[in-house]
Design an enzyme around this catalytic site. Structure first.
Site, mmCIF file in Angstrom:
data_model
loop_
_atom_site.group_PDB
_atom_site.id
_atom_site.type_symbol
_atom_site.label_atom_id
_atom_site.label_comp_id
_atom_site.label_asym_id
_atom_site.label_seq_id
_atom_site.Cartn_x
_atom_site.Cartn_y
_atom_site.Cartn_z
ATOM 1 N N MET A 39 -23.080 -11.428 8.609
ATOM 2 C CA MET A 39 -22.684 -11.069 9.977
ATOM 3 C C MET A 39 -23.203 -9.688 10.355
ATOM 4 S SD MET A 39 -21.578 -13.802 10.728
ATOM 5 C CE MET A 39 -20.888 -13.710 12.344
ATOM 6 N N HIS A 40 -24.468 -9.478 10.155
ATOM 7 C CA HIS A 40 -25.115 -8.239 10.640
ATOM 8 C C HIS A 40 -26.436 -8.661 11.267
ATOM 9 C CE1 HIS A 40 -22.875 -4.771 9.666
ATOM 10 N NE2 HIS A 40 -23.004 -4.793 8.360
ATOM 11 N N ILE A 41 -26.845 -7.920 12.274
ATOM 12 C CA ILE A 41 -28.198 -8.147 12.806
ATOM 13 C C ILE A 41 -29.165 -7.535 11.799
ATOM 14 C CG2 ILE A 41 -29.732 -7.706 14.765
ATOM 15 C CD1 ILE A 41 -27.231 -9.162 15.609
ATOM 16 N N SER A 99 -19.467 -21.116 1.960
ATOM 17 C CA SER A 99 -19.611 -22.575 1.755
ATOM 18 C C SER A 99 -21.082 -22.969 1.780
ATOM 19 C CB SER A 99 -18.825 -23.349 2.817
ATOM 20 O OG SER A 99 -19.386 -23.130 4.098
ATOM 21 N N GLU A 108 -24.466 -28.128 8.231
ATOM 22 C CA GLU A 108 -25.062 -26.854 7.772
ATOM 23 C C GLU A 108 -25.422 -26.936 6.293
ATOM 24 O OE1 GLU A 108 -22.042 -23.946 8.797
ATOM 25 O OE2 GLU A 108 -23.422 -23.124 10.266
ATOM 26 N N HIS A 127 -27.926 -20.640 11.637
ATOM 27 C CA HIS A 127 -27.188 -20.346 12.870
ATOM 28 C C HIS A 127 -26.578 -21.638 13.400
ATOM 29 C CE1 HIS A 127 -26.028 -18.072 16.341
ATOM 30 N NE2 HIS A 127 -26.592 -18.936 17.136
ATOM 31 N N ASN A 179 -32.502 -17.599 8.381
ATOM 32 C CA ASN A 179 -31.106 -17.427 8.804
ATOM 33 C C ASN A 179 -30.534 -18.748 9.287
ATOM 34 O OD1 ASN A 179 -28.695 -15.943 9.707
ATOM 35 N ND2 ASN A 179 -29.439 -16.379 11.768
HETATM 36 C C1 GRF Z 1 -21.614 -20.532 9.121
HETATM 37 O O1 GRF Z 1 -21.071 -21.273 10.181
HETATM 38 C C2 GRF Z 1 -22.876 -19.866 9.572
HETATM 39 O O2 GRF Z 1 -23.654 -20.669 10.424
HETATM 40 C C3 GRF Z 1 -22.346 -18.687 10.321
HETATM 41 O O3 GRF Z 1 -21.277 -18.212 9.524
HETATM 42 C C4 GRF Z 1 -20.751 -19.321 8.808
HETATM 43 C C5 GRF Z 1 -20.813 -18.990 7.356
HETATM 44 O O4 GRF Z 1 -19.979 -19.850 6.681
HETATM 45 N N1 GRF Z 1 -23.347 -17.690 10.490
HETATM 46 P P1 GRF Z 1 -19.930 -19.737 5.066
HETATM 47 O O5 GRF Z 1 -19.630 -18.289 4.724
HETATM 48 O O6 GRF Z 1 -21.273 -20.163 4.541
HETATM 49 O O7 GRF Z 1 -18.830 -20.675 4.677
#
Ligand code: GRF
Length: 221
Positions: A98-100, A12, A204, A135, A133
């Site tokens: 979702m990786h460091i 999104s 976001e 967050h 990034n």
């Molecule tokens: C968001 O809440 C972001 O902050 C977190 O993962 C989510 C990603 O959402 N790291 P999307 O894939 O952009 O919908």
């Protein structure tokens, strides 16, 4: 200006960037790559359905390690960096990746570590490529995963009054780089987490475009 977006989920936030690219909110800006570490990430579909379609790449850690038993996590990160550098971005945006991001990735993007064993000219990093990034928490509040749930629980326990969203520069300490944009998001007494999360995601989508525009203007005014 060229941005590469790394995702793992629904995308999104990627969609917010797609919608803003090459409009007055992100003038003269194109998304040149969407890279996902999860094949099922809906963000890959969003990229394919963009107009014009955005090149996508998929590289997941476990399948990579299985296919390359002699390789380790840093090799995977170098491969991710190679795919990113090849798209010649001015900026890399981690939007739910979702990786460091390991040191190896950052060293390659900053130009400290050359990509080895290739004479492909376009793999030379001639100037550092910034990485930012997204967050879903305030600086230093809930670093790492499940930040939304942890903030919601902290609110229920009366430990915090408000949470928020930030985009920060990516450095070696996880979620610790300088904030680029920070926006508070209130949590309302008695509201279900879904309502809080929905309001937070809307913020976001604003913040990620604003932060991308800000950093792009630094690197290519
Ligand atoms: C968001 O809440 C972001 O902050 C977190 O993962 C989510 C990603 O959402 N790291 P999307 O894939 O952009 O919908």
């Amino acid at each position: 200006r060229r941005i590469a977006v790394l995702i793992s989920g629904s995308g999104s936030n990627l969609q917010a960037l797609i919608d803003a690219a090459n409009t007055p909110r992100l003038p003269n800006t194109h998304i040149v790559l969407v890279l996902s570490n999860r094949k099922a990430a809906y963000g890959l579909t969003r990229a394919a359905q963009a107009n014009p379609p955005i090149p996508t790449a998929y590289l997941a850690l476990q399948p990579y390690l299985k296919a390359n038993p002699d390789k380790t996590r840093p090799d995977y990160d170098a491969e991710v960096a190679r795919i990113v550098v090849r798209s010649k971005p001015d900026l890399v945006v981690l939007a739910g990746w979702m990786h460091i991001m390991s040191e190896r990735f950052l060293d390659i993007l900053s130009g400290h570590t050359p990509l080895e064993d290739t004479d492909e000219q376009q793999l030379k990093v001639t100037r550092p490529i910034p990485v930012i990034n997204l967050h879903p928490a305030l600086p230093g509040a809930f670093d790492g995963a499940n930040a939304i749930e942890r903030a919601y629980e902290a609110f229920q326990k009366g430990e915090i009054k408000t949470s928020g969203v930030m985009v920060h520069r990516v450095i070696r300490e996880v979620d610790r780089g300088d904030p680029v944009v920070v926006k508070e998001v209130e949590i309302r007494q008695g509201e279900p987490i879904e309502a809080f999360e929905e309001r937070l995601h809307r913020v976001e989508w604003e913040v990620i475009v604003q932060a991308t525009a800000q950093v792009l203007n630094e690197v290519s005014p």
